[in-house]
Design a protein around this motif. Structure first.
Motif, PDB file in Angstrom:
ATOM      1  N   ARG A  29      35.639  44.876  34.864  1.00 47.41           N
ATOM      2  CA  ARG A  29      34.004  44.915  35.767  1.00 47.41           C
ATOM      3  C   ARG A  29      33.617  43.196  36.384  1.00 47.41           C
ATOM      4  N   VAL A  30      34.505  42.975  37.194  1.00 52.63           N
ATOM      5  CA  VAL A  30      34.716  41.911  37.936  1.00 52.63           C
ATOM      6  C   VAL A  30      35.171  41.943  39.459  1.00 52.63           C
ATOM      7  N   ALA A  31      34.830  41.305  39.843  1.00 52.18           N
ATOM      8  CA  ALA A  31      35.656  41.908  41.661  1.00 52.18           C
ATOM      9  C   ALA A  31      36.649  40.471  41.813  1.00 52.18           C
ATOM     10  N   ALA A  32      36.702  39.350  41.502  1.00 50.87           N
ATOM     11  CA  ALA A  32      37.552  38.337  41.039  1.00 50.87           C
ATOM     12  C   ALA A  32      37.830  37.920  39.838  1.00 50.87           C
ATOM     13  N   ILE A  33      38.723  37.006  39.976  1.00 51.21           N
ATOM     14  CA  ILE A  33      39.484  35.854  38.490  1.00 51.21           C
ATOM     15  C   ILE A  33      39.321  34.508  38.870  1.00 51.21           C
ATOM     16  N   ARG A  34      39.458  33.192  38.601  1.00 54.64           N
ATOM     17  CA  ARG A  34      39.793  32.110  38.858  1.00 54.64           C
ATOM     18  C   ARG A  34      41.173  32.218  38.559  1.00 54.64           C
ATOM     19  N   PHE A  35      41.871  31.121  39.570  1.00 55.24           N
ATOM     20  CA  PHE A  35      43.308  31.327  39.011  1.00 55.24           C
ATOM     21  C   PHE A  35      43.678  30.615  37.368  1.00 55.24           C
ATOM     22  N   THR A  36      42.215  29.218  37.503  1.00 55.27           N
ATOM     23  CA  THR A  36      42.500  29.042  36.028  1.00 55.27           C
ATOM     24  C   THR A  36      42.081  29.488  34.547  1.00 55.27           C
ATOM     25  N   THR A  37      41.147  30.007  35.089  1.00 53.10           N
ATOM     26  CA  THR A  37      40.905  31.346  34.080  1.00 53.10           C
ATOM     27  C   THR A  37      42.211  32.324  33.576  1.00 53.10           C
ATOM     28  N   LEU A  38      42.337  33.298  34.524  1.00 54.89           N
ATOM     29  CA  LEU A  38      43.862  33.928  33.971  1.00 54.89           C
ATOM     30  C   LEU A  38      44.863  33.052  33.332  1.00 54.89           C
ATOM     31  N   ALA A  39      45.262  31.670  34.041  1.00 54.44           N
ATOM     32  CA  ALA A  39      46.114  31.102  33.079  1.00 54.44           C
ATOM     33  C   ALA A  39      45.799  30.725  31.781  1.00 54.44           C
ATOM     34  N   GLY A  40      44.798  30.107  31.720  1.00 52.98           N
ATOM     35  CA  GLY A  40      44.611  29.808  30.549  1.00 52.98           C
ATOM     36  C   GLY A  40      44.428  31.169  28.845  1.00 52.98           C
ATOM     37  N   ILE A  41      43.743  32.296  30.337  1.00 55.71           N
ATOM     38  CA  ILE A  41      44.392  33.850  28.986  1.00 55.71           C
ATOM     39  C   ILE A  41      46.047  34.072  28.888  1.00 55.71           C
ATOM     40  N   CYS A  42      46.610  33.543  29.745  1.00 55.08           N
ATOM     41  CA  CYS A  42      47.890  33.248  29.411  1.00 55.08           C
ATOM     42  C   CYS A  42      48.077  32.895  28.419  1.00 55.08           C
ATOM     43  N   GLU A  43      48.114  31.224  28.593  1.00 56.68           N
ATOM     44  CA  GLU A  43      48.168  30.408  28.062  1.00 56.68           C
ATOM     45  C   GLU A  43      48.236  30.996  26.619  1.00 56.68           C
ATOM     46  N   ALA A  44      47.045  31.010  26.202  1.00 58.55           N
ATOM     47  CA  ALA A  44      46.548  31.705  24.978  1.00 58.55           C
ATOM     48  C   ALA A  44      46.804  32.464  23.952  1.00 58.55           C
ATOM     49  N   LEU A  45      47.544  33.705  25.751  1.00 56.57           N
ATOM     50  CA  LEU A  45      47.769  35.016  24.464  1.00 56.57           C
ATOM     51  C   LEU A  45      49.871  35.162  24.515  1.00 56.57           C
ATOM     52  N   GLU A  46      50.158  34.060  24.781  1.00 54.51           N
ATOM     53  CA  GLU A  46      51.458  33.554  25.854  1.00 54.51           C
ATOM     54  C   GLU A  46      52.356  34.770  26.465  1.00 54.51           C
ATOM     55  N   CYS A  47      51.818  35.395  27.750  1.00 53.91           N
ATOM     56  CA  CYS A  47      52.497  35.915  28.255  1.00 53.91           C
ATOM     57  C   CYS A  47      51.929  35.928  30.118  1.00 53.91           C
TER      58      CYS A  47
END
Length: 61
Positions: A29-47
């Motif tokens: 439901r978003v048109a964009a995501i910040r790289f810092t948010t994406l990086a945080g999600i990837c770090e937390a999920l180890e992906c």
């Protein structure tokens, strides 16, 4: 999140964003995501970003 046995709230807390914003990201439901948010999600999920993102081209009108 399921593979990591992590709830939406736990992931949101670890990434540092609200449950509402993470839910919007999760439900496309978003048109964009910040790289810092994406990086945080990837770090937390180890992906990697490609593990959680999928490109869907717009359908012609």
């Amino acid at each position: 999140m399921v593979d990591r046995h992590m709830s939406l709230k736990e992931l949101a807390d670890e990434v540092g964003i609200s449950n509402v914003n993470l839910s919007k990201i999760k439900n496309n439901r978003v048109a964009a995501i910040r790289f810092t948010t994406l990086a945080g999600i990837c770090e937390a999920l180890e992906c990697q970003p490609g593990d959680i993102l999928k490109y869907e081209p717009k359908q012609p009108a």
